[in-house]
Design a protein around this motif. Structure first.
Motif, PDB file in Angstrom:
ATOM      1  N   ALA A   1     103.508 -42.985 -35.543  1.00 62.46           N
ATOM      2  CA  ALA A   1     104.195 -44.201 -35.757  1.00 62.46           C
ATOM      3  C   ALA A   1     104.148 -44.988 -36.010  1.00 62.46           C
ATOM      4  O   ALA A   1     102.702 -45.352 -36.845  1.00 62.46           O
ATOM      5  CB  ALA A   1     104.997 -44.076 -34.423  1.00 62.46           C
ATOM      6  N   PHE A   2     104.695 -45.912 -36.374  1.00 63.33           N
ATOM      7  CA  PHE A   2     104.232 -47.716 -36.953  1.00 63.33           C
ATOM      8  C   PHE A   2     103.384 -47.775 -37.919  1.00 63.33           C
ATOM      9  O   PHE A   2     102.641 -47.871 -38.596  1.00 63.33           O
ATOM     10  CB  PHE A   2     103.656 -48.232 -35.640  1.00 63.33           C
ATOM     11  N   PRO A   3     103.980 -46.691 -39.225  1.00 61.00           N
ATOM     12  CA  PRO A   3     103.782 -47.098 -40.412  1.00 61.00           C
ATOM     13  C   PRO A   3     103.824 -48.246 -41.515  1.00 61.00           C
ATOM     14  O   PRO A   3     104.716 -48.771 -41.155  1.00 61.00           O
ATOM     15  CB  PRO A   3     104.183 -45.395 -41.339  1.00 61.00           C
ATOM     16  N   GLY A   4     102.758 -48.451 -41.986  1.00 57.91           N
ATOM     17  CA  GLY A   4     102.876 -49.123 -42.765  1.00 57.91           C
ATOM     18  C   GLY A   4     103.375 -50.706 -42.056  1.00 57.91           C
ATOM     19  O   GLY A   4     102.832 -51.248 -41.150  1.00 57.91           O
ATOM     20  N   HIS A   5     104.221 -51.667 -42.692  1.00 56.28           N
ATOM     21  CA  HIS A   5     104.071 -53.159 -42.089  1.00 56.28           C
ATOM     22  C   HIS A   5     105.890 -52.877 -41.345  1.00 56.28           C
ATOM     23  O   HIS A   5     106.813 -53.963 -41.423  1.00 56.28           O
ATOM     24  CB  HIS A   5     104.351 -54.135 -43.172  1.00 56.28           C
ATOM     25  N   GLY A   6     106.437 -51.872 -40.925  1.00 58.61           N
ATOM     26  CA  GLY A   6     107.280 -51.508 -40.383  1.00 58.61           C
ATOM     27  C   GLY A   6     107.037 -50.544 -39.482  1.00 58.61           C
ATOM     28  O   GLY A   6     106.030 -50.384 -39.212  1.00 58.61           O
ATOM     29  N   SER A   7     108.166 -50.033 -38.854  1.00 56.31           N
ATOM     30  CA  SER A   7     108.395 -49.408 -38.204  1.00 56.31           C
ATOM     31  C   SER A   7     108.689 -47.783 -38.471  1.00 56.31           C
ATOM     32  O   SER A   7     109.000 -47.959 -39.616  1.00 56.31           O
ATOM     33  CB  SER A   7     109.658 -49.444 -36.859  1.00 56.31           C
ATOM     34  N   ALA A   8     108.315 -47.338 -37.754  1.00 52.43           N
ATOM     35  CA  ALA A   8     108.781 -45.264 -37.891  1.00 52.43           C
ATOM     36  C   ALA A   8     110.334 -45.511 -38.430  1.00 52.43           C
ATOM     37  O   ALA A   8     110.905 -45.016 -39.121  1.00 52.43           O
ATOM     38  CB  ALA A   8     108.309 -44.774 -37.598  1.00 52.43           C
TER      39      ALA A   8
ATOM     40  N   HIS B   1     111.521 -47.074 -41.184  1.00 49.41           N
ATOM     41  CA  HIS B   1     111.032 -46.387 -42.686  1.00 49.41           C
ATOM     42  C   HIS B   1     112.723 -44.546 -42.888  1.00 49.41           C
ATOM     43  O   HIS B   1     112.304 -44.585 -43.691  1.00 49.41           O
ATOM     44  CB  HIS B   1     110.126 -46.145 -42.483  1.00 49.41           C
ATOM     45  N   ALA B   2     112.984 -44.466 -41.767  1.00 46.62           N
ATOM     46  CA  ALA B   2     113.543 -42.983 -41.912  1.00 46.62           C
ATOM     47  C   ALA B   2     114.472 -43.175 -42.036  1.00 46.62           C
ATOM     48  O   ALA B   2     115.477 -43.137 -42.841  1.00 46.62           O
ATOM     49  CB  ALA B   2     113.036 -42.597 -40.604  1.00 46.62           C
ATOM     50  N   GLN B   3     115.260 -44.301 -41.913  1.00 43.45           N
ATOM     51  CA  GLN B   3     116.356 -45.051 -41.800  1.00 43.45           C
ATOM     52  C   GLN B   3     116.743 -45.848 -43.356  1.00 43.45           C
ATOM     53  O   GLN B   3     118.218 -44.889 -44.088  1.00 43.45           O
ATOM     54  CB  GLN B   3     117.024 -46.316 -41.122  1.00 43.45           C
ATOM     55  N   PHE B   4     115.759 -46.347 -44.077  1.00 38.07           N
ATOM     56  CA  PHE B   4     115.808 -46.273 -45.340  1.00 38.07           C
ATOM     57  C   PHE B   4     115.545 -45.230 -46.538  1.00 38.07           C
ATOM     58  O   PHE B   4     116.467 -45.577 -46.667  1.00 38.07           O
ATOM     59  CB  PHE B   4     115.003 -47.032 -45.480  1.00 38.07           C
ATOM     60  N   GLU B   5     115.128 -44.670 -46.142  1.00 35.58           N
ATOM     61  CA  GLU B   5     114.639 -43.005 -46.859  1.00 35.58           C
ATOM     62  C   GLU B   5     116.327 -42.457 -47.115  1.00 35.58           C
ATOM     63  O   GLU B   5     116.736 -41.692 -47.597  1.00 35.58           O
ATOM     64  CB  GLU B   5     113.930 -42.486 -46.207  1.00 35.58           C
ATOM     65  N   ILE B   6     117.138 -42.387 -45.074  1.00 31.98           N
ATOM     66  CA  ILE B   6     118.295 -41.719 -45.106  1.00 31.98           C
ATOM     67  C   ILE B   6     118.954 -42.828 -46.108  1.00 31.98           C
ATOM     68  O   ILE B   6     119.626 -42.035 -47.133  1.00 31.98           O
ATOM     69  CB  ILE B   6     118.761 -41.827 -43.967  1.00 31.98           C
ATOM     70  N   LYS B   7     119.458 -43.796 -46.049  1.00 32.74           N
ATOM     71  CA  LYS B   7     119.896 -44.863 -47.078  1.00 32.74           C
ATOM     72  C   LYS B   7     119.575 -44.256 -48.367  1.00 32.74           C
ATOM     73  O   LYS B   7     120.784 -43.769 -49.254  1.00 32.74           O
ATOM     74  CB  LYS B   7     119.908 -46.189 -47.005  1.00 32.74           C
ATOM     75  N   LYS B   8     118.588 -44.479 -49.169  1.00 31.33           N
ATOM     76  CA  LYS B   8     118.110 -44.044 -50.092  1.00 31.33           C
ATOM     77  C   LYS B   8     118.506 -42.412 -50.601  1.00 31.33           C
ATOM     78  O   LYS B   8     119.215 -42.098 -51.613  1.00 31.33           O
ATOM     79  CB  LYS B   8     116.768 -43.986 -50.759  1.00 31.33           C
TER      80      LYS B   8
END
Length: 97
Positions: free
Chosen positions: A53-60, A63-70
């Motif tokens: 959990a908590f990768p990089g400069h954001g939350s997991a 990140h998952a929501q961004f990947e789904i949208k992409k």
């Protein structure tokens, strides 16, 4: 006023105070100066993703929501492309007769 940002180690330590040491969220919140809602969200992310959990400069979760949208956007584009190719194929068959 910029938002406060917390690194992964801080978030994990806060979550472990709540889960392992069973301290109330309200107590941890006032001690660390973090809004209780943030702590609840961190606990949810930790329970879902564990140590990753908590990768990089954001939350997991973000990140998952961004990947789904992409992926949804790419899927839409591919479906449109497929429809276009189907129409072109029908056009070619008609024109060759």
């Amino acid at each position: 006023m910029p938002r406060k940002t917390f690194d992964k180690a801080f978030k994990l330590a806060a979550v472990k105070l709540i889960l392992e040491e069973e301290q109330p969220v309200k107590t941890v919140s006032s001690t660390l100066g973090v809004h209780p809602n943030s702590l609840y969200r961190w606990v949810q992310e930790y329970e879902k993703y564990g140590e990753s959990a908590f990768p990089g400069h954001g939350s997991a979760l973000r990140h998952a929501q961004f990947e789904i949208k992409k992926l949804e956007k790419e899927n839409k584009w591919l479906k449109e492309e497929l429809e276009l190719l189907k129409k072109y194929r029908v056009f070619l068959k008609r024109s060759l007769k």
